[in-house]
Design a protein around this motif. Structure first.
Motif, PDB file in Angstrom:
ATOM      1  N   ILE A  77      42.611  35.743  37.609  1.00 11.33           N
ATOM      2  CA  ILE A  77      41.246  34.896  37.613  1.00 11.33           C
ATOM      3  C   ILE A  77      41.017  34.568  39.326  1.00 11.33           C
ATOM      4  O   ILE A  77      39.229  34.588  38.969  1.00 11.33           O
ATOM      5  CB  ILE A  77      41.773  32.848  36.877  1.00 11.33           C
ATOM      6  CG1 ILE A  77      40.979  32.594  36.919  1.00 11.33           C
ATOM      7  CG2 ILE A  77      42.782  32.637  38.543  1.00 11.33           C
ATOM      8  CD1 ILE A  77      39.732  32.372  35.926  1.00 11.33           C
ATOM      9  N   HIS A  78      41.042  34.139  39.988  1.00 10.60           N
ATOM     10  CA  HIS A  78      40.313  34.672  40.799  1.00 10.60           C
ATOM     11  C   HIS A  78      39.714  35.946  41.271  1.00 10.60           C
ATOM     12  O   HIS A  78      38.125  35.811  41.610  1.00 10.60           O
ATOM     13  CB  HIS A  78      41.548  34.300  42.760  1.00 10.60           C
ATOM     14  CG  HIS A  78      42.147  33.230  42.022  1.00 10.60           C
ATOM     15  ND1 HIS A  78      41.749  31.738  42.264  1.00 10.60           N
ATOM     16  CD2 HIS A  78      43.477  32.864  42.299  1.00 10.60           C
ATOM     17  CE1 HIS A  78      42.894  31.185  41.844  1.00 10.60           C
ATOM     18  NE2 HIS A  78      44.111  31.886  42.099  1.00 10.60           N
ATOM     19  N   SER A  79      39.980  36.760  41.507  1.00 12.74           N
ATOM     20  CA  SER A  79      39.038  38.586  41.597  1.00 12.74           C
ATOM     21  C   SER A  79      37.920  37.677  40.442  1.00 12.74           C
ATOM     22  O   SER A  79      36.875  38.284  40.522  1.00 12.74           O
ATOM     23  CB  SER A  79      39.829  39.250  41.064  1.00 12.74           C
ATOM     24  OG  SER A  79      40.392  39.278  41.710  1.00 12.74           O
ATOM     25  N   VAL A  80      38.360  37.703  38.926  1.00 12.94           N
ATOM     26  CA  VAL A  80      37.028  37.952  38.418  1.00 12.94           C
ATOM     27  C   VAL A  80      36.259  36.999  38.787  1.00 12.94           C
ATOM     28  O   VAL A  80      34.953  36.686  38.861  1.00 12.94           O
ATOM     29  CB  VAL A  80      38.085  36.760  36.802  1.00 12.94           C
ATOM     30  CG1 VAL A  80      36.220  36.093  35.890  1.00 12.94           C
ATOM     31  CG2 VAL A  80      38.531  38.330  36.019  1.00 12.94           C
ATOM     32  N   GLY A 114      38.532  40.563  55.406  1.00  8.25           N
ATOM     33  CA  GLY A 114      40.363  41.173  55.577  1.00  8.25           C
ATOM     34  C   GLY A 114      40.790  41.175  53.573  1.00  8.25           C
ATOM     35  O   GLY A 114      42.441  41.180  53.328  1.00  8.25           O
ATOM     36  N   PHE A 115      40.359  41.053  52.710  1.00  5.45           N
ATOM     37  CA  PHE A 115      40.677  41.110  51.287  1.00  5.45           C
ATOM     38  C   PHE A 115      41.590  42.955  51.294  1.00  5.45           C
ATOM     39  O   PHE A 115      41.330  43.343  51.584  1.00  5.45           O
ATOM     40  CB  PHE A 115      39.968  41.636  50.154  1.00  5.45           C
ATOM     41  CG  PHE A 115      39.100  40.090  49.605  1.00  5.45           C
ATOM     42  CD1 PHE A 115      38.905  39.619  49.247  1.00  5.45           C
ATOM     43  CD2 PHE A 115      38.869  38.715  51.146  1.00  5.45           C
ATOM     44  CE1 PHE A 115      38.996  37.997  47.642  1.00  5.45           C
ATOM     45  CE2 PHE A 115      38.663  37.448  50.397  1.00  5.45           C
ATOM     46  CZ  PHE A 115      38.813  37.792  49.416  1.00  5.45           C
ATOM     47  N   ALA A 116      43.061  42.160  50.850  1.00  6.70           N
ATOM     48  CA  ALA A 116      43.664  43.494  50.239  1.00  6.70           C
ATOM     49  C   ALA A 116      42.298  44.679  49.787  1.00  6.70           C
ATOM     50  O   ALA A 116      41.402  44.304  48.392  1.00  6.70           O
ATOM     51  CB  ALA A 116      45.047  43.782  48.889  1.00  6.70           C
ATOM     52  N   ALA A 117      43.009  46.345  49.761  1.00  3.89           N
ATOM     53  CA  ALA A 117      41.884  47.266  48.584  1.00  3.89           C
ATOM     54  C   ALA A 117      42.242  47.302  47.632  1.00  3.89           C
ATOM     55  O   ALA A 117      40.982  47.394  46.281  1.00  3.89           O
ATOM     56  CB  ALA A 117      42.727  48.664  49.388  1.00  3.89           C
ATOM     57  N   ASN A 118      43.130  46.693  47.006  1.00  2.00           N
ATOM     58  CA  ASN A 118      43.107  47.215  45.602  1.00  2.00           C
ATOM     59  C   ASN A 118      42.916  45.120  45.053  1.00  2.00           C
ATOM     60  O   ASN A 118      42.384  45.604  44.209  1.00  2.00           O
ATOM     61  CB  ASN A 118      44.858  46.637  45.294  1.00  2.00           C
ATOM     62  CG  ASN A 118      44.909  45.357  46.164  1.00  2.00           C
ATOM     63  OD1 ASN A 118      45.464  44.709  46.342  1.00  2.00           O
ATOM     64  ND2 ASN A 118      46.255  45.094  44.970  1.00  2.00           N
ATOM     65  N   HIS A 122      39.110  46.087  42.598  1.00  2.00           N
ATOM     66  CA  HIS A 122      39.468  44.983  41.299  1.00  2.00           C
ATOM     67  C   HIS A 122      37.787  44.960  41.385  1.00  2.00           C
ATOM     68  O   HIS A 122      37.538  44.616  39.650  1.00  2.00           O
ATOM     69  CB  HIS A 122      40.547  44.587  40.784  1.00  2.00           C
ATOM     70  CG  HIS A 122      40.792  43.799  39.367  1.00  2.00           C
ATOM     71  ND1 HIS A 122      40.112  43.861  38.118  1.00  2.00           N
ATOM     72  CD2 HIS A 122      41.120  42.265  39.556  1.00  2.00           C
ATOM     73  CE1 HIS A 122      40.727  43.126  37.549  1.00  2.00           C
ATOM     74  NE2 HIS A 122      40.475  42.344  38.152  1.00  2.00           N
ATOM     75  N   ILE A 123      37.428  43.745  41.849  1.00  3.29           N
ATOM     76  CA  ILE A 123      36.461  42.774  42.162  1.00  3.29           C
ATOM     77  C   ILE A 123      35.619  43.525  41.936  1.00  3.29           C
ATOM     78  O   ILE A 123      34.337  43.364  41.025  1.00  3.29           O
ATOM     79  CB  ILE A 123      36.341  42.056  43.278  1.00  3.29           C
ATOM     80  CG1 ILE A 123      37.182  41.193  43.228  1.00  3.29           C
ATOM     81  CG2 ILE A 123      34.936  40.905  43.674  1.00  3.29           C
ATOM     82  CD1 ILE A 123      37.781  40.630  44.246  1.00  3.29           C
ATOM     83  N   THR A 124      35.153  45.110  42.943  1.00  4.78           N
ATOM     84  CA  THR A 124      33.677  45.519  42.267  1.00  4.78           C
ATOM     85  C   THR A 124      33.486  46.963  40.639  1.00  4.78           C
ATOM     86  O   THR A 124      33.109  46.459  40.310  1.00  4.78           O
ATOM     87  CB  THR A 124      33.953  47.252  43.728  1.00  4.78           C
ATOM     88  OG1 THR A 124      35.103  48.125  43.850  1.00  4.78           O
ATOM     89  CG2 THR A 124      34.121  46.626  44.901  1.00  4.78           C
ATOM     90  N   ASP A 125      35.118  46.994  40.544  1.00  7.44           N
ATOM     91  CA  ASP A 125      35.447  46.994  38.638  1.00  7.44           C
ATOM     92  C   ASP A 125      34.341  46.554  38.167  1.00  7.44           C
ATOM     93  O   ASP A 125      33.864  47.177  36.623  1.00  7.44           O
ATOM     94  CB  ASP A 125      36.774  48.016  38.110  1.00  7.44           C
ATOM     95  CG  ASP A 125      36.413  48.639  39.055  1.00  7.44           C
ATOM     96  OD1 ASP A 125      36.372  49.582  39.613  1.00  7.44           O
ATOM     97  OD2 ASP A 125      37.971  49.508  39.480  1.00  7.44           O
ATOM     98  N   LEU A 126      35.452  45.145  37.975  1.00  8.55           N
ATOM     99  CA  LEU A 126      34.512  43.810  37.137  1.00  8.55           C
ATOM    100  C   LEU A 126      33.231  43.868  37.475  1.00  8.55           C
ATOM    101  O   LEU A 126      32.094  44.082  36.573  1.00  8.55           O
ATOM    102  CB  LEU A 126      35.176  42.860  38.093  1.00  8.55           C
ATOM    103  CG  LEU A 126      36.659  42.707  37.528  1.00  8.55           C
ATOM    104  CD1 LEU A 126      36.750  40.748  38.363  1.00  8.55           C
ATOM    105  CD2 LEU A 126      36.975  42.679  35.862  1.00  8.55           C
ATOM    106  N   ILE A 127      32.166  44.031  38.948  1.00  6.27           N
ATOM    107  CA  ILE A 127      31.209  44.316  38.993  1.00  6.27           C
ATOM    108  C   ILE A 127      30.205  44.891  38.328  1.00  6.27           C
ATOM    109  O   ILE A 127      28.830  44.666  37.697  1.00  6.27           O
ATOM    110  CB  ILE A 127      30.515  44.028  40.402  1.00  6.27           C
ATOM    111  CG1 ILE A 127      31.392  42.311  40.809  1.00  6.27           C
ATOM    112  CG2 ILE A 127      29.223  44.183  40.559  1.00  6.27           C
ATOM    113  CD1 ILE A 127      31.297  42.258  42.896  1.00  6.27           C
ATOM    114  N   ILE A 128      30.863  46.648  38.278  1.00  6.35           N
ATOM    115  CA  ILE A 128      30.400  47.583  37.993  1.00  6.35           C
ATOM    116  C   ILE A 128      29.936  47.292  36.261  1.00  6.35           C
ATOM    117  O   ILE A 128      29.713  48.023  35.662  1.00  6.35           O
ATOM    118  CB  ILE A 128      30.917  48.452  38.549  1.00  6.35           C
ATOM    119  CG1 ILE A 128      30.170  49.108  39.533  1.00  6.35           C
ATOM    120  CG2 ILE A 128      30.569  50.240  37.746  1.00  6.35           C
ATOM    121  CD1 ILE A 128      31.571  49.916  40.724  1.00  6.35           C
ATOM    122  N   ASN A 129      30.557  46.263  35.817  1.00 10.31           N
ATOM    123  CA  ASN A 129      31.475  46.624  34.399  1.00 10.31           C
ATOM    124  C   ASN A 129      29.602  45.593  34.156  1.00 10.31           C
ATOM    125  O   ASN A 129      29.666  46.500  32.210  1.00 10.31           O
ATOM    126  CB  ASN A 129      32.855  46.212  33.802  1.00 10.31           C
ATOM    127  CG  ASN A 129      33.966  47.427  33.871  1.00 10.31           C
ATOM    128  OD1 ASN A 129      33.247  48.721  34.418  1.00 10.31           O
ATOM    129  ND2 ASN A 129      35.169  47.008  33.977  1.00 10.31           N
TER     130      ASN A 129
END
Length: 224
Positions: A77-80, A114-118, A122-129
């Motif tokens: 939920i937080h990444s979304v 300082g966000f973790a790479a994973n 995930h967040i950037t993939d969501l945006i690109i979608n």
């Protein structure tokens, strides 16, 4: 899914609501409070920039509230939520890479925080979608974000008309005949899909309204 008219909320109240939501989401990642406020102000400035009539702070609030209603389907939920904040941060109607630029903006910022790479990936993939508004059958996080982003399509007819007019204002530089042709093409692609909404709830409560609104707009455009 809602008859709330977000644009009728006072600017001060809107900013208070958004700041509360931003702080609640970002604090889970243990970000410095000063950085939190700086980023929030940057986001506000981005979505308040000239030329935006639909892709505004009201749109972000609408997306976030819809995500709340769909959170039963979400895995992260937080990444979304963070993807929602950044998905239209770069918006230029004369460009073709807004989603990529928004994802890049978010990636650079989150890396500095300082966000973790994973998490960032995930967040950037969501945006690109949000560019194609397509999601894999097992990509539940993207499905929720995309349904929230397109929730406006199922608004009541008056709100939908306001949305359609706001989109036209954002493309004011496009000649009328070209705009009509391009807009009809976009809308017809939605109608050609098996379903506009991915999540069971949105499909149940919003699919028919969205199709009716889109069909009505195409008819209006055809008469111009």
């Amino acid at each position: 899914m809602s008859n709330i008219r977000y644009k009728d909320i006072s600017q001060e109240k809107l900013l208070d609501i958004l700041l509360y939501r931003w702080q609640n989401t970002i604090q889970l990642f243990k970000v410095n409070p000063i950085d939190t406020n700086i980023i929030f102000n940057n986001i506000i400035a981005g979505y308040s920039s000239p030329g935006r009539y639909y892709h505004t702070l009201e749109h972000i609030l609408h997306v976030l509230i819809t995500i709340d209603k769909l959170q039963a389907y979400v895995q992260d939920i937080h990444s979304v939520q963070i993807a929602a904040w950044f998905h239209d941060i770069v918006y230029d109607t004369q460009a073709k890479d807004n989603e990529e630029k928004s994802a890049e903006y978010a990636s650079e910022l989150l890396y500095k925080l300082g966000f973790a790479a994973n998490n960032i990936a995930h967040i950037t993939d969501l945006i690109i979608n949000t560019k194609s508004h397509q999601a894999a059958a097992d990509d539940f996080d993207s499905q929720v974000l995309l349904d929230a982003d397109l929730a406006i399509l199922a608004a009541d007819p008056v709100q939908y008309q306001e949305y359609a007019q706001a989109i036209r204002q954002e493309y004011a530089w496009v000649p009328q005949d070209q705009y009509i042709a391009g807009r009809k093409q976009v809308l017809e692609k939605f109608l050609q899909r098996d379903r506009i909404y991915f999540t069971p709830l949105m499909f149940e409560v919003a699919e028919q309204s969205a199709r009716a609104n889109i069909t009505a707009e195409i008819q209006t455009l055809s008469q111009q």
